[in-house]
Each structure stands twice: as structure tokens, then as C-alpha cells.
Design a protein around this motif. Structure first.
Motif, PDB file in Angstrom:
ATOM      1  N   VAL A  48       0.852  -1.187   0.000  1.00 21.76           N
ATOM      2  CA  VAL A  48       0.000   0.000   0.000  1.00 21.76           C
ATOM      3  C   VAL A  48       0.889   1.238   0.000  1.00 21.76           C
ATOM      4  O   VAL A  48       1.800   1.365   0.827  1.00 21.76           O
ATOM      5  N   TRP A  49       0.593   2.144  -0.934  1.00 21.94           N
ATOM      6  CA  TRP A  49       1.447   3.319  -1.160  1.00 21.94           C
ATOM      7  C   TRP A  49       0.658   4.611  -1.033  1.00 21.94           C
ATOM      8  O   TRP A  49      -0.519   4.682  -1.393  1.00 21.94           O
ATOM      9  N   THR A  54       6.478   6.775   0.425  1.00 20.97           N
ATOM     10  CA  THR A  54       7.282   6.422  -0.746  1.00 20.97           C
ATOM     11  C   THR A  54       8.585   5.733  -0.375  1.00 20.97           C
ATOM     12  O   THR A  54       8.952   4.700  -0.956  1.00 20.97           O
ATOM     13  N   ASP A  55       9.332   6.262   0.591  1.00 17.69           N
ATOM     14  CA  ASP A  55      10.624   5.664   0.942  1.00 17.69           C
ATOM     15  C   ASP A  55      10.446   4.249   1.490  1.00 17.69           C
ATOM     16  O   ASP A  55      11.221   3.332   1.160  1.00 17.69           O
ATOM     17  N   ALA A  84       4.599  11.114  -7.991  1.00 17.47           N
ATOM     18  CA  ALA A  84       5.606  10.560  -7.089  1.00 17.47           C
ATOM     19  C   ALA A  84       5.719   9.044  -7.265  1.00 17.47           C
ATOM     20  O   ALA A  84       6.815   8.481  -7.213  1.00 17.47           O
ATOM     21  N   LEU A  85       4.587   8.386  -7.475  1.00 17.67           N
ATOM     22  CA  LEU A  85       4.611   6.944  -7.684  1.00 17.67           C
ATOM     23  C   LEU A  85       5.349   6.597  -8.971  1.00 17.67           C
ATOM     24  O   LEU A  85       6.144   5.649  -9.003  1.00 17.67           O
ATOM     25  N   ASP A  86       5.102   7.334 -10.030  1.00 24.31           N
ATOM     26  CA  ASP A  86       5.771   7.035 -11.296  1.00 24.31           C
ATOM     27  C   ASP A  86       7.289   7.164 -11.155  1.00 24.31           C
ATOM     28  O   ASP A  86       8.045   6.354 -11.709  1.00 24.31           O
ATOM     29  N   GLY A  87       7.730   8.166 -10.407  1.00 22.30           N
ATOM     30  CA  GLY A  87       9.169   8.283 -10.153  1.00 22.30           C
ATOM     31  C   GLY A  87       9.707   7.102  -9.389  1.00 22.30           C
ATOM     32  O   GLY A  87      10.798   6.581  -9.694  1.00 22.30           O
ATOM     33  N   LEU A  88       8.969   6.665  -8.385  1.00 22.68           N
ATOM     34  CA  LEU A  88       9.362   5.496  -7.603  1.00 22.68           C
ATOM     35  C   LEU A  88       9.451   4.252  -8.493  1.00 22.68           C
ATOM     36  O   LEU A  88      10.426   3.481  -8.416  1.00 22.68           O
ATOM     37  N   LEU A  89       8.448   4.041  -9.336  1.00 19.90           N
ATOM     38  CA  LEU A  89       8.431   2.854 -10.188  1.00 19.90           C
ATOM     39  C   LEU A  89       9.580   2.868 -11.186  1.00 19.90           C
ATOM     40  O   LEU A  89      10.177   1.815 -11.474  1.00 19.90           O
ATOM     41  N   VAL A  97      13.833  -4.455 -10.997  1.00 17.59           N
ATOM     42  CA  VAL A  97      12.532  -4.999 -10.603  1.00 17.59           C
ATOM     43  C   VAL A  97      11.574  -4.911 -11.795  1.00 17.59           C
ATOM     44  O   VAL A  97      11.505  -3.880 -12.476  1.00 17.59           O
ATOM     45  N   PHE A  98      10.844  -5.982 -12.069  1.00 15.48           N
ATOM     46  CA  PHE A  98       9.834  -5.990 -13.125  1.00 15.48           C
ATOM     47  C   PHE A  98       8.645  -5.147 -12.679  1.00 15.48           C
ATOM     48  O   PHE A  98       8.096  -5.366 -11.593  1.00 15.48           O
ATOM     49  N   VAL A  99       8.233  -4.183 -13.495  1.00 11.79           N
ATOM     50  CA  VAL A  99       7.139  -3.278 -13.164  1.00 11.79           C
ATOM     51  C   VAL A  99       6.068  -3.364 -14.245  1.00 11.79           C
ATOM     52  O   VAL A  99       6.357  -3.214 -15.435  1.00 11.79           O
TER      53      VAL A  99
END
Length: 347
Positions: A48-49, A54-55, A84-89, A97-99
Motif C-alpha cells: 500500500v502506497w 514512498t521511501d 511521485a509513484l511514477d518516479g518510484l516505479l 525490478v519488473f514493473v
């Protein structure tokens, strides 16, 4: 090459700290996805994000082989975007990591501009793209004079930023917003166009598609795992219709072998998906493990068959899905992870 029994993926959705602490696979709305992955020998855990998590979520994802993402481009509850999520992914994808769906693939497929970029495919229609407000102001009135138009923000979900616009006398328009649920309203054309200024913020375009007169005959949602059709949903959609047309109907789901949609399935698998992937420069093995394409009925062919007009592709938060789709999603994930493991072993 067989996938390792220790392979693990995270299933990510938006939520706050209490939701993260309470998240369990068996009680999640995505429980069928967890179960299907387990049947394929893949361990899965919730991730859950939210922006302030994020960290913590980054550390979790870096310990995974993959992450499958269910987060809308724009939250229907708060209007929050997922930058922010797109940057994390992107960060975790660079770490190996497969995304799915990778933000770069979503930026090509899961935006309304795909209607313009693929408009000359057989699923295409009369579509214009306005890159900025001056081009919109210069060209939209003339297009509106040819008939009813549907304006769409490049990014959105749940009917956010979709308007049916009907010219009345050259100076006024009747407007129906897809998400409002209310009756159409009449405003000066200049006023409506001025209200669209904010839609170009951040360099995003507006897409202008001809209204499809057969919209009341139903919408077909084609669910796809990678490049294979995984099922269908059929619904009578009234979001852009008048109050006299009644409410929308629930979406009814069916398997990929539904006889009503075999022509559409064949077109998707043999022609349209490969053509779209080539046009958008998307390697087929990076197509999302689950995505969908919404079609309205177009003009009948000379043979009397229905044609299909693409009105949207969804890649960010595709759920609910037909009962058969989780297995297709899980098998596609298994194959992707196995291929990545094989490449890594051969490096």
C-alpha cells in the motif's frame, strides 16, 4: 526456464498508513489476483502506497522480483495525481525490478492521445489533437461545426475530464460532462473554451473525437493480458447521454471465448495489438500484464458486421475483471519473470 519458487511480487495500490498496516492478501479487493499468482508459484504481498510512504515502499519493492500496480492516474476521491509513484516505479525498474504497468508504457498506451496516434488503424475514428490552448481555440470551432464532438483530457479516469459538446448556433454549446451525472447545460462557446485553459497545464494536450451515434447500443471492454485477450465486459453506458436515456447498466463479464465477441478478439490479437505496439514503439513483451480497451460500435461493414471504434485504453488500475482474467494475468507475469531470470542467468 522455470521460475524460482522464491520469486515474489508486490501488488501495489493507494492507501494511507492505517490501510498499509492492515493490508492482507485474503481480504483485499484484489484477492483473486493474489490467489492466481500463488497457483503459478509466485509469492505476492500487499504494498500500500501514498506519497508520504514512498521511501518505505521503495525499500519493500527493491526486495521484490516484480510489482503489479493498481493506482489511478487521478484519484477520484482527492484529485491527487501519481507523479511521485511514477518516479518510484522508474527507480525500482532501473534497479532490475519488473514493473507492470511501467510508467513509460502507460505514458504511451494509457493516455487519450493514443486515439490520435492510432487513428488510421481500423479501430480509429475522426480524432484531432490540440497540443496547446492557441491551437484548440483556432481549430475547435470549425470541427464542432461538423457535428457533435467529445473532448478528453489526455490523462484521467472515471469520466474525469471528458465532455460531450454540441454546437447550437455558432455561439453557444450544450455540454455534458461524463462524470457529473447531471443534465447537459448550455454555455457560450467562448466560455467553455476559456474553461479548458487549465487542461493544458503541464504540457498535456486535449483530444477531440467525433461523437459515436451508436453509443446507446453498448460499450465492449476487451481485457488483455500482454497480447492475448483475457475476457470481455459489456455495458450500456449513459455517461454522455441525456436523462431521458436512463441510467447506465452494470458491466457484465464474460470469458475470452464469448461467441458474441470472437470477431473483435481475432482483430485484437492478429491485427490491432501488434499494430498498436509497433506504432507506439512498445516491445510486445513489455505490454501490461493486464489492460483493457473500450470500444463503441461504429458503422456496419459492407458485409453487415459491426465495426468497433476505440474510445479509451486503460492500463493503470484495471479492476474488476472477468473471473478468467486473473489466471491469464498470473501466467503472463510468470512468463515475464521467467524470461527476465533467463536473461539474467545468461548475462
Amino acid at each position: 526456464m522455470a521460475i524460482s519458487s522464491k520469486s515474489k511480487v508486490a501488488i501495489l495500490w493507494r492507501g494511507d498508513r492505517p490501510a498499509r498496516d492492515a493490508a492482507r492478501a485474503e481480504s483485499s479487493r484484489l484477492s483473486s489476483i493474489f490467489e492466481a499468482l500463488a497457483h503459478c508459484g509466485i509469492g505476492a504481498e500487499p504494498a500500500v502506497w501514498s506519497e508520504d510512504l514512498t521511501d518505505e515502499v521503495r525499500n519493500q519493492l527493491l526486495a521484490m522480483d516484480g510489482v503489479l500496480v493498481w493506482v489511478d492516474p487521478i484519484s477520484t476521491a482527492t484529485g491527487a495525481r501519481r507523479n511521485a509513484l511514477d518516479g518510484l516505479l522508474r527507480d525500482v525498474a532501473r534497479a532490475g525490478v519488473f514493473v507492470s504497468t511501467h510508467p513509460d508504457i502507460a505514458a504511451k498506451m494509457g493516455v487519450k492521445a493514443v486515439l490520435h496516434r492510432t487513428r488510421d488503424l481500423d479501430w480509429g475514428s475522426d480524432v484531432a489533437l490540440y497540443e496547446d490552448e492557441p491551437s484548440f481555440r483556432a481549430a475547435f470551432p470549425a470541427r464542432l461545426a461538423t457535428g457533435i464532438r467529445v473532448l478528453k483530457r489526455n490523462r484521467g479516469n472515471g469520466g474525469i475530464g471528458v465532455w460531450k459538446v454540441e454546437g447550437l448556433d455558432g455561439a453557444t454549446v450544450r455540454v455534458k460532462e461524463a462524470r457529473s451525472g447531471g443534465a447537459p447545460h448550455v454555455v457560450p462557446l467562448d466560455t467553455f473554451m476559456a474553461e479548458r485553459q487549465a487542461d493544458f497545464e503541464g504540457g498535456e494536450p486535449l483530444v477531440d473525437q467525433a461523437f459515436q451515434p451508436r453509443h446507446l447500443e453498448g460499450m465492449v471492454r476487451c481485457y488483455v493480458a500482454g497480447d492475448r485477450v483475457a475476457g470481455f465486459g459489456h455495458q450500456f453506458v449513459r455517461a454522455l447521454a441525456g436523462p431521458e436515456d436512463g441510467p447506465s447498466s452494470p458491466r457484465l463479464y464474460s470469458a475470452a471465448d464469448d461467441p458474441r465477441f470472437q470477431r473483435l478478439r481475432a482483430l485484437m490479437e492478429s491485427d490491432w495489438i501488434p499494430a498498436m505496439a509497433k506504432r507506439l514503439a512498445i516491445p510486445p513483451d513489455t505490454l501490461p500484464v493486464i489492460w483493457d480497451a473500450d470500444f463503441l460500435l461504429g458503422p456496419k461493414t459492407p458485409e453487415g458486421d459491426d465495426s468497433y471504434v476505440l474510445c479509451e485504453i486503460n492500463v493503470s488500475s484495471v479492476f474488476p475483471i472477468p473471473a478468467e482474467a486473473p489466471d491469464a494475468l498470473a501466467e503472463t507475469t510468470r512468463l515475464r519473470l521467467a524470461a527476465r531470470a533467463a536473461r539474467k542467468a545468461g548475462a
